[in-house]
Design a protein around this motif. Structure first.
Motif, PDB file in Angstrom:
ATOM      1  N   THR A 170       0.716  -0.895  -0.122  1.00  0.00           N
ATOM      2  CA  THR A 170      -0.017   0.024  -0.072  1.00  0.00           C
ATOM      3  C   THR A 170       0.893   1.223  -0.074  1.00  0.00           C
ATOM      4  OG1 THR A 170      -0.348   0.005   2.457  1.00  0.00           O
ATOM      5  CG2 THR A 170      -1.821  -1.098   1.255  1.00  0.00           C
ATOM      6  N   ALA A 171       0.065   2.369  -0.326  1.00  0.00           N
ATOM      7  CA  ALA A 171       1.098   3.471  -0.421  1.00  0.00           C
ATOM      8  C   ALA A 171       1.772   3.737   0.972  1.00  0.00           C
ATOM      9  CB  ALA A 171       0.108   4.858  -0.610  1.00  0.00           C
ATOM     10  N   ALA A 172       2.767   4.570   0.979  1.00  0.00           N
ATOM     11  CA  ALA A 172       3.783   4.994   2.144  1.00  0.00           C
ATOM     12  C   ALA A 172       2.922   5.908   2.963  1.00  0.00           C
ATOM     13  CB  ALA A 172       4.804   5.717   1.682  1.00  0.00           C
ATOM     14  N   PRO A 173       2.812   6.229   4.302  1.00  0.00           N
ATOM     15  CA  PRO A 173       1.966   7.150   5.154  1.00  0.00           C
ATOM     16  C   PRO A 173       2.601   8.231   4.843  1.00  0.00           C
ATOM     17  CG  PRO A 173       3.006   5.159   6.474  1.00  0.00           C
ATOM     18  CD  PRO A 173       3.623   4.933   4.946  1.00  0.00           C
ATOM     19  N   SER A 174       1.810   9.205   4.764  1.00  0.00           N
ATOM     20  CA  SER A 174       2.090  10.758   4.839  1.00  0.00           C
ATOM     21  C   SER A 174       2.425  11.463   6.109  1.00  0.00           C
ATOM     22  CB  SER A 174       1.050  11.598   4.059  1.00  0.00           C
ATOM     23  OG  SER A 174      -0.349  11.446   4.911  1.00  0.00           O
ATOM     24  N   THR A 175       2.256  10.812   7.122  1.00  0.00           N
ATOM     25  CA  THR A 175       2.385  11.129   8.470  1.00  0.00           C
ATOM     26  C   THR A 175       3.895  11.165   8.693  1.00  0.00           C
ATOM     27  OG1 THR A 175       0.335  10.031   9.342  1.00  0.00           O
ATOM     28  CG2 THR A 175       1.965  10.571  10.978  1.00  0.00           C
ATOM     29  N   PRO A 176       4.357  12.233   9.290  1.00  0.00           N
ATOM     30  CA  PRO A 176       5.799  12.185   9.516  1.00  0.00           C
ATOM     31  C   PRO A 176       6.154  11.158  10.524  1.00  0.00           C
ATOM     32  CG  PRO A 176       4.756  14.328  10.021  1.00  0.00           C
ATOM     33  CD  PRO A 176       3.649  13.453   9.619  1.00  0.00           C
ATOM     34  N   ARG A 177       7.455  10.444   9.825  1.00  0.00           N
ATOM     35  CA  ARG A 177       7.798   9.295  10.648  1.00  0.00           C
ATOM     36  C   ARG A 177       7.894   9.198  12.286  1.00  0.00           C
ATOM     37  NH1 ARG A 177      12.290   8.147   7.460  1.00  0.00           N
ATOM     38  NH2 ARG A 177      10.758   7.753   5.840  1.00  0.00           N
ATOM     39  N   ASP A 178       8.117  10.347  12.841  1.00  0.00           N
ATOM     40  CA  ASP A 178       8.202  10.491  14.315  1.00  0.00           C
ATOM     41  C   ASP A 178       7.120  10.482  14.774  1.00  0.00           C
ATOM     42  OD1 ASP A 178       7.502  12.877  13.346  1.00  0.00           O
ATOM     43  OD2 ASP A 178       8.954  14.032  14.814  1.00  0.00           O
ATOM     44  N   GLN A 179       5.985  10.621  14.000  1.00  0.00           N
ATOM     45  CA  GLN A 179       4.557  10.455  14.641  1.00  0.00           C
ATOM     46  C   GLN A 179       4.089   9.230  14.491  1.00  0.00           C
ATOM     47  OE1 GLN A 179       2.070  13.909  13.225  1.00  0.00           O
ATOM     48  NE2 GLN A 179       3.955  15.202  13.377  1.00  0.00           N
ATOM     49  N   LEU A 180       4.675   8.388  13.680  1.00  0.00           N
ATOM     50  CA  LEU A 180       4.221   6.908  13.427  1.00  0.00           C
ATOM     51  C   LEU A 180       4.733   5.899  14.955  1.00  0.00           C
ATOM     52  CD1 LEU A 180       5.094   6.422   9.881  1.00  0.00           C
ATOM     53  CD2 LEU A 180       2.845   6.718  11.012  1.00  0.00           C
ATOM     54  N   LEU A 181       5.586   6.660  15.488  1.00  0.00           N
ATOM     55  CA  LEU A 181       6.089   5.910  16.832  1.00  0.00           C
ATOM     56  C   LEU A 181       4.777   6.025  17.825  1.00  0.00           C
ATOM     57  CD1 LEU A 181       9.600   7.491  16.912  1.00  0.00           C
ATOM     58  CD2 LEU A 181       9.044   5.063  16.320  1.00  0.00           C
ATOM     59  N   LEU A 182       4.993   4.928  18.630  1.00  0.00           N
ATOM     60  CA  LEU A 182       4.128   4.935  19.891  1.00  0.00           C
ATOM     61  C   LEU A 182       4.469   6.043  20.821  1.00  0.00           C
ATOM     62  CD1 LEU A 182       4.260   1.066  20.726  1.00  0.00           C
ATOM     63  CD2 LEU A 182       2.381   2.499  19.748  1.00  0.00           C
ATOM     64  N   THR A 183       3.775   6.826  21.498  1.00  0.00           N
ATOM     65  CA  THR A 183       3.644   7.962  22.368  1.00  0.00           C
ATOM     66  C   THR A 183       3.907   7.375  23.677  1.00  0.00           C
ATOM     67  OG1 THR A 183       1.537   7.822  23.202  1.00  0.00           O
ATOM     68  CG2 THR A 183       1.979   9.113  21.043  1.00  0.00           C
ATOM     69  N   PRO A 184       4.688   8.103  24.632  1.00  0.00           N
ATOM     70  CA  PRO A 184       4.889   7.571  25.961  1.00  0.00           C
ATOM     71  C   PRO A 184       3.591   6.895  26.788  1.00  0.00           C
ATOM     72  CG  PRO A 184       5.973   9.676  25.795  1.00  0.00           C
ATOM     73  CD  PRO A 184       4.905   9.026  24.457  1.00  0.00           C
ATOM     74  N   GLU A 185       2.346   7.304  26.356  1.00  0.00           N
ATOM     75  CA  GLU A 185       1.184   6.830  26.734  1.00  0.00           C
ATOM     76  C   GLU A 185       0.800   5.513  26.315  1.00  0.00           C
ATOM     77  OE1 GLU A 185       1.610  11.038  27.548  1.00  0.00           O
ATOM     78  OE2 GLU A 185       1.544   9.944  25.545  1.00  0.00           O
ATOM     79  N   GLU A 186       1.537   5.393  25.130  1.00  0.00           N
ATOM     80  CA  GLU A 186       1.078   3.983  24.677  1.00  0.00           C
ATOM     81  C   GLU A 186       2.208   2.778  24.924  1.00  0.00           C
ATOM     82  OE1 GLU A 186      -1.206   5.383  20.484  1.00  0.00           O
ATOM     83  OE2 GLU A 186       1.012   5.631  20.533  1.00  0.00           O
ATOM     84  N   PHE A 187       3.064   3.361  25.567  1.00  0.00           N
ATOM     85  CA  PHE A 187       4.110   2.268  26.295  1.00  0.00           C
ATOM     86  C   PHE A 187       3.295   1.597  27.233  1.00  0.00           C
ATOM     87  CE2 PHE A 187       7.019   4.116  23.468  1.00  0.00           C
ATOM     88  CZ  PHE A 187       7.886   2.934  22.964  1.00  0.00           C
ATOM     89  N   PRO A 188       3.938   0.475  27.911  1.00  0.00           N
ATOM     90  CA  PRO A 188       3.082  -0.245  28.895  1.00  0.00           C
ATOM     91  C   PRO A 188       3.138   0.729  30.269  1.00  0.00           C
ATOM     92  CG  PRO A 188       4.552  -1.798  27.885  1.00  0.00           C
ATOM     93  CD  PRO A 188       4.775  -0.343  27.331  1.00  0.00           C
ATOM     94  N   PRO A 189       2.132   0.378  31.064  1.00  0.00           N
ATOM     95  CA  PRO A 189       2.134   1.302  32.322  1.00  0.00           C
ATOM     96  C   PRO A 189       3.479   1.175  33.258  1.00  0.00           C
ATOM     97  CG  PRO A 189       0.049   0.054  32.009  1.00  0.00           C
ATOM     98  CD  PRO A 189       1.042  -0.581  31.081  1.00  0.00           C
ATOM     99  N   ASN A 190       3.800   2.255  33.923  1.00  0.00           N
ATOM    100  CA  ASN A 190       4.844   2.287  34.856  1.00  0.00           C
ATOM    101  C   ASN A 190       6.176   2.305  33.895  1.00  0.00           C
ATOM    102  OD1 ASN A 190       3.395   1.925  37.062  1.00  0.00           O
ATOM    103  ND2 ASN A 190       3.327  -0.148  36.599  1.00  0.00           N
ATOM    104  N   SER A 191       6.177   2.381  32.680  1.00  0.00           N
ATOM    105  CA  SER A 191       7.536   2.958  31.996  1.00  0.00           C
ATOM    106  C   SER A 191       7.590   4.472  31.638  1.00  0.00           C
ATOM    107  CB  SER A 191       7.235   2.123  30.495  1.00  0.00           C
ATOM    108  OG  SER A 191       6.340   2.702  29.659  1.00  0.00           O
ATOM    109  N   LYS A 192       8.971   4.679  31.638  1.00  0.00           N
ATOM    110  CA  LYS A 192       9.067   6.303  31.417  1.00  0.00           C
ATOM    111  C   LYS A 192       9.956   6.411  29.958  1.00  0.00           C
ATOM    112  CE  LYS A 192      10.329   8.463  35.011  1.00  0.00           C
ATOM    113  NZ  LYS A 192      11.140   8.764  36.108  1.00  0.00           N
ATOM    114  N   LYS A 193       9.568   7.484  29.365  1.00  0.00           N
ATOM    115  CA  LYS A 193      10.238   7.911  28.090  1.00  0.00           C
ATOM    116  C   LYS A 193      11.763   8.120  28.379  1.00  0.00           C
ATOM    117  CE  LYS A 193      10.183  10.933  24.283  1.00  0.00           C
ATOM    118  NZ  LYS A 193       9.688  12.351  23.666  1.00  0.00           N
TER     119      LYS A 193
END
Length: 248
Positions: free
Chosen positions: A45-68
Motif C-alpha cells: 500500500t502507499a507509504a504513510p504521509s504522516t511524519p515518521r516520528d509521529q508513527l512511533l508509539l507515544t509515552p502513553e502507549e507504552f506499558p504502564p509504569n514505563s518512562k520515556k
C-alpha cells in the motif's frame, strides 16, 4: 549478524538513557542485516504521509509504569559506530555466522538515516523498550533464516583490556495472528555474558519486526533478568504495527 547486539547488551550498567541507547543501537545493527532488499511478503500500500516520528508509539502507549527515554540521533550514530567497531575486532563462532563489517556499516548507516526511534524503561521491573520505524522494507525472511542457521553464537571481544564472552541463543517464534495481513516475524533471544572472571550476566529479549507500506516497524523488549512478559511484548508489537497501518 547479532554480534553488535550482544556487545551492546554487555555495556548495560543499569536502567537509563545510556542503556536504552546501547540497546537501540544494537537493534539497528541487527535490523540492518539483510535489509538491502525489499521483502516479497506483506501488503503493498502507499507509504504513510504522516511524519515518521509521529508513527512511533507515544509515552502513553507504552506499558504502564514505563518512562520515556530520549534517543538523540547523534548518540545513536555514535553508539552504532562503537558497537560496529567492537564487532569488527571480535571473534565469532561459528565463523560462518559473521557478516562483513562493510556490509553491516553500510546497512546501519542507511537504516539510521531513515529511522525514527523511541525508547522507554520500567525502572521497577528492569524492562527496556525500544521501537523504531524505518522508511524502507527489510528482508525479514533473510533474518529468520539467519536465526535458524545461527541459533547459537559465541562472541569473544576485548574492551578496555577485559575479555568479554557472550553466548547467544535465538529462537524463531510465531508472529501474532492479529498481524497475518502483513509480513511479520518474532523471535526470542537469551544471552549470557561474562566479563573476565566475573559473574555471568543473563538477559532475555523479544523482538518483533513487520514490513508494511514500504516501511519496517520493529519492537524490542529486553531485561537483564527473566522479567520480560511475552504477552505484553506482543500487545506492544501489535499496537506499533497498527499505528503505521492506520496512519494517513
Amino acid at each position: 549478524m547479532r554480534a553488535g547486539m550482544l556487545t551492546g547488551m554487555i555495556n548495560l550498567r543499569g536502567i537509563g538513557a545510556h542503556s536504552v541507547v546501547a540497546i537501540a543501537a544494537g537493534a539497528l545493527l541487527l535490523a540492518g542485516c539483510g535489509s538491502n532488499e525489499e521483502s516479497s511478503g506483506g501488503v503493498s500500500t502507499a507509504a504513510p504521509s504522516t511524519p515518521r516520528d509521529q508513527l512511533l508509539l507515544t509515552p502513553e502507549e507504552f506499558p504502564p509504569n514505563s518512562k520515556k527515554v530520549d534517543l538523540p540521533k547523534d548518540r545513536l550514530e555514535g553508539a552504532t559506530a562503537d558497537l560496529a567497531g567492537i564487532q569488527q575486532s571480535a571473534t565469532l563462532s561459528p565463523e560462518e555466522c559473521a557478516g562483513t563489517q562493510q556490509d553491516l556499516s553500510t546497512a546501519t548507516k542507511d537504516l539510521l538515516g531513515q529511522s525514527a526511534v523511541a525508547g522507554a524503561t520500567d525502572e521497577k521491573s528492569g524492562v527496556m523498550y525500544v521501537e523504531f520505524v524505518s522508511g524502507r522494507a527489510g528482508n525479514l525472511a533473510q533474518i529468520t533464516d539467519g536465526n535458524r542457521k545461527c541459533g547459537e553464537v559465541t562472541v569473544t571481544s576485548s574492551i578496555e583490556g577485559r575479555q568479554i564472552t557472550t553466548v547467544s541463543k535465538v529462537e524463531n517464534l510465531t508472529a501474532p495472528a492479529e498481524l497475518k495481513s502483513v509480513d511479520a516475524i518474532v523471535y526470542r533471544s537469551t544471552t549470557i555474558s561474562t566479563v573476565g572472571s566475573g559473574k555471568p550476566l543473563t538477559s532475555t529479549s523479544y523482538m518483533g519486526m513487520a514490513t508494511l507500506r514500504g516501511a519496517t516497524v520493529a519492537v524490542r523488549v529486553s531485561a537483564l533478568r527473566d522479567a520480560v512478559d511475552e504477552p505484553t511484548f506482543r500487545q506492544l508489537f501489535i499496537a506499533a504495527v497498527r499505528k503505521v497501518e492506520k496512519a494517513d
